[in-house]
Structures are given as structure tokens and as C-alpha cells.
Motif scaffolding. Structure first.
Motif, PDB file in Angstrom:
ATOM      1  N   VAL A 119       0.822  -1.209   0.000  1.00 17.21           N
ATOM      2  CA  VAL A 119       0.000   0.000   0.000  1.00 17.21           C
ATOM      3  C   VAL A 119       0.859   1.264   0.000  1.00 17.21           C
ATOM      4  N   PRO A 120       1.831   1.424   0.922  1.00 10.82           N
ATOM      5  CA  PRO A 120       2.685   2.612   0.866  1.00 10.82           C
ATOM      6  C   PRO A 120       3.465   2.722  -0.438  1.00 10.82           C
ATOM      7  N   ALA A 121       3.926   1.583  -0.954  1.00 11.59           N
ATOM      8  CA  ALA A 121       4.675   1.605  -2.210  1.00 11.59           C
ATOM      9  C   ALA A 121       3.783   2.069  -3.362  1.00 11.59           C
ATOM     10  N   ARG A 122       2.548   1.581  -3.385  1.00 10.02           N
ATOM     11  CA  ARG A 122       1.630   2.000  -4.442  1.00 10.02           C
ATOM     12  C   ARG A 122       1.319   3.484  -4.335  1.00 10.02           C
ATOM     13  N   GLN A 123       1.106   3.960  -3.110  1.00 11.82           N
ATOM     14  CA  GLN A 123       0.811   5.382  -2.908  1.00 11.82           C
ATOM     15  C   GLN A 123       1.993   6.247  -3.343  1.00 11.82           C
TER      16      GLN A 123
END
Length: 373
Positions: free
Chosen positions: A77-81
Motif C-alpha cells: 500500500v505505501p509503495a503503491r501510494q
């Protein structure tokens, strides 16, 4: 240690980097100046500073990516954001300029990048994919490297702490391996992955990690050393010193990247301790630097066509036209920033935040979150 707020010294350095790149397309026998009567060679050194400007941009990018993500979580999730935010930051203004150049190329074939040996690949140009030649927007090749670094950093965002640094070190090692094992050739993707210019991002990331994890050490000494080393590099570049202008790609990348990495570390350290105050004009130009970077080639190209046939040999006219061209570049960048870049990214930021279902810092805002020593 706590650090919060936009690093204005970094914005000043961004402004200086943008100006160096503008000089590369403004001054010299193969630029706008070469179209003007009475070409004066004593300015040509300023036109050789383009690679240094790009190197400074890459170092700054590495620093900011680390500083702005140190408090981010790890995982998908953080990587995608992170990746979505970088895509929204880079692509929309770039696509506006590229679409304009594509339309011009349809109406007047050869008017865009007509001096290049390889015709731009339209699809690769829009998507910022590697290609053997230059994209429709000449300076877009550097954004291909930016997006490549963002992809690598997205992988690093999957893990946290020291493991994130391990990913970046492994990427750096892989770059060295590819340099040794894969010759430069006809594969644009391999050329991108093996290019030692990527090490400038790594140098910036190292500086970002040092700044994020501990208080800057001896910032006055480091900033002085970085300034001196950077000035020496710029002078040597202006004088076509072989290791910089014609040496190996690895040597050139490190000779440019290391002094700038030291300079950025020292500059941020000075700001952190309240020892320097960034000039507001240069700080704002740093805010506008992406618009300046995107638009200046188009503006200079238009001016180049407008002055074709001019036959006034006076030095004052020559220098006056250069000053006017530089002023036009800055004015257009300011307008593009206010009318296109800032409103466009603001709208897309809100849509991205809504799609992700959470509040996010504005895309234009690269504030540095608190970091604990």
C-alpha cells in the motif's frame, strides 16, 4: 532531531540546476545563440553546464525521495501510494507539453527534434519509456531516468528500515555489474539500466538517509567544501576538461555527483541550524523549476525561428537578445506553473486522495516530515 517544512535551500539548488540546463540550450554555437549574428565564444562555457545541472537534479531527487518517505510505512500500500504520487507529479505537466509538440510534428514534420539522428518514438515519448533517440520533448530523456529511479524506490518501499537501504545498495551494485557485463548498444532498456548516471540518484539517497537519521555534522565545513568542489567542477565543465566533458561515463557521473551530494548535505545542514536563509527569488524559481525545465526548449525553439535571418552584428544586440530570451523563458515558465502545472496537479491530487480514500499531502508539496535522530 526534528525537521519539518520545505527545504528552501534545496529549492535554490533546484533553481540553479534549471538555469544550468537552460544555458545548455541557450548558449553555444549549436543553440539559439548560434542563430544570432556575431556569435561570441566567451560565453560558450556556460552552455557546457547542462550535464552538471542534470546531475544536481538527480542528486536532489535522491535526497528528497528518502527524506519524504522515512516516516512512511512499508508494504504494497505505501509503495503503491508513493508511485502514484510520483506519476501524478511528473506526467500531467509533461504530457501537456508533449501533446503540443506532437501536434506541431503532425502539422510540420521535422519541426520537432529535427537535428536528431533518430526520429522520436511517439508512444515511448508520451509514456516516458526508454528509446534509442531523444523523446519529442528533448529534455524528456532525463525524466525517463527519474521514472526508472522511482520504480526502483517503489520496490524499496516494500520493506522498511535498513532493508530499504539494502535494496538501493543492491540496485547500485547491479548497475555496476551491468556496466561491466553489458556493452552499450541497441537495447534502450539495457542502456538505461547500465548507465552510471543512475549513481547520482544513489548518492542523493545516501545523503537523504544521513540527514534523516542524524543531525548534520559540521554543516559550515561541509557546505564550504561542497561549494568549493562544485565550483571547481563547474569551471572544469565550462572549460571542457576531458574527464568531465569527454571522460568515461562512470568518471563523469561521479565527478559531477559527489561534489553536489556534499553541497546538498551541507546546505540542508546550514538551513537546519538556521545559519542560512534562502533568497526568496531563487527559492520561488526552484518552485517553478519543473515548469521551467519543461517549457524552455519550446520557447527557445520558437525564438530561434523568429530570429532567423537577423543580420545585426553588434555585440550589444547579440547580448541583449540572449537576455531577452532568458527573460522570456522565465516568464513563460511562471505562467505555465500558475496556469497549468499548479491547478492541474491540485485537481489530480484531490482525485488521487479520494481514490485512495485518505488524506494525502499535496502533490506539489515536498515537505520533509519530522525525523528522529
Amino acid at each position: 532531531m526534528a525537521r519539518r517544512g520545505t527545504l528552501r535551500t534545496v529549492q535554490v539548488l533546484r533553481a540553479l540546476a534549471a538555469i544550468m540546463v537552460v544555458f545548455a540550450h541557450l548558449i553555444g554555437p549549436d543553440t539559439l545563440e548560434g542563430r544570432l549574428p556575431g556569435h561570441v565564444g566567451f560565453l560558450d562555457g556556460l552552455g557546457r553546464l547542462g550535464p552538471a545541472g542534470v546531475g544536481l537534479f538527480f542528486v536532489i531527487s535522491g535526497v528528497i525521495m528518502v527524506l519524504t518517505t522515512m516516516d512512511s510505512g512499508a508494504g504494497v500500500v505505501p509503495a503503491r501510494q508513493f508511485l502514484l504520487k510520483r506519476i501524478v507529479r511528473i506526467y500531467p505537466p509533461y504530457l501537456v507539453i508533449t501533446a503540443f509538440l506532437f501536434a506541431v510534428s503532425l502539422v510540420s514534420p521535422g519541426a520537432v527534434d529535427s537535428s536528431q539522428a533518430i526520429r522520436p518514438d511517439d508512444v515511448a515519448s508520451f509514456l516516458l519509456l526508454p528509446q534509442l533517440g531523444f523523446p519529442l520533448l528533448l529534455v524528456g530523456w532525463t525524466l525517463v531516468y527519474e521514472m526508472y529511479f522511482y520504480l526502483v524506490y517503489t520496490l524499496a518501499m516494500l520493506v522498511k528500515g535498513r532493508a530499504r537501504g539494502v535494496v538501493l545498495v543492491a540496485w547500485t551494485a547491479a548497475t555496476f555489474v551491468l556496466m561491466e557485463l553489458v556493452p552499450a548498444g541497441g537495447n534502450a532498456y539495457l542502456n538505461l539500466a547500465r548507465d552510471p548516471i543512475n549513481l547520482q540518484f544513489g548518492l542523493g539517497a545516501l545523503v537523504g538517509w544521513l540527514l534523516a537519521t542524524r543531525k548534520a555534522v559540521a554543516p559550515i565545513v561541509v557546505a564550504s567544501a561542497g561549494t568549493l568542489a562544485s565550483v571547481v567542477v563547474l569551471v572544469l565543465a565550462a572549460e571542457s576538461f576531458p574527464p568531465i566533458s569527454g571522460g568515461s561515463s562512470l568518471g563523469r557521473s561521479l565527478l559531477i555527483g559527489v561534489p553536489f551530494a556534499i553541497l546538498v548535505y551541507g546546505a540542508v545542514g546550514l538551513e537546519e541550524r538556521g545559519l542560512v536563509r534562502a533568497p526568496s527569488v531563487l527559492s520561488h524559481l526552484g518552485d517553478v523549476s519543473y515548469s521551467l525545465y519543461l517549457t524552455h526548449v519550446v520557447v527557445l525553439g520558437a525564438i530561434k525561428r523568429a530570429v532567423t535571418g537577423l543580420d545585426d552584428q553588434r555585440l550589444a544586440v547579440h547580448l541583449g537578445l540572449l537576455v531577452l530570451a532568458l527573460a522570456a523563458v522565465v516568464v513563460v515558465a511562471e505562467v505555465f506553473y500558475r496556469v497549468v502545472e499548479k491547478p492541474l496537479l491540485s485537481v489530480l491530487h484531490h482525485r488521487l486522495a479520494s481514490a485512495l480514500g485518505r488524506r494525502m499531502p499535496p502533490v506539489l508539496d515536498e515537505r520533509v516530515p519530522p525525523a528522529a535522530a
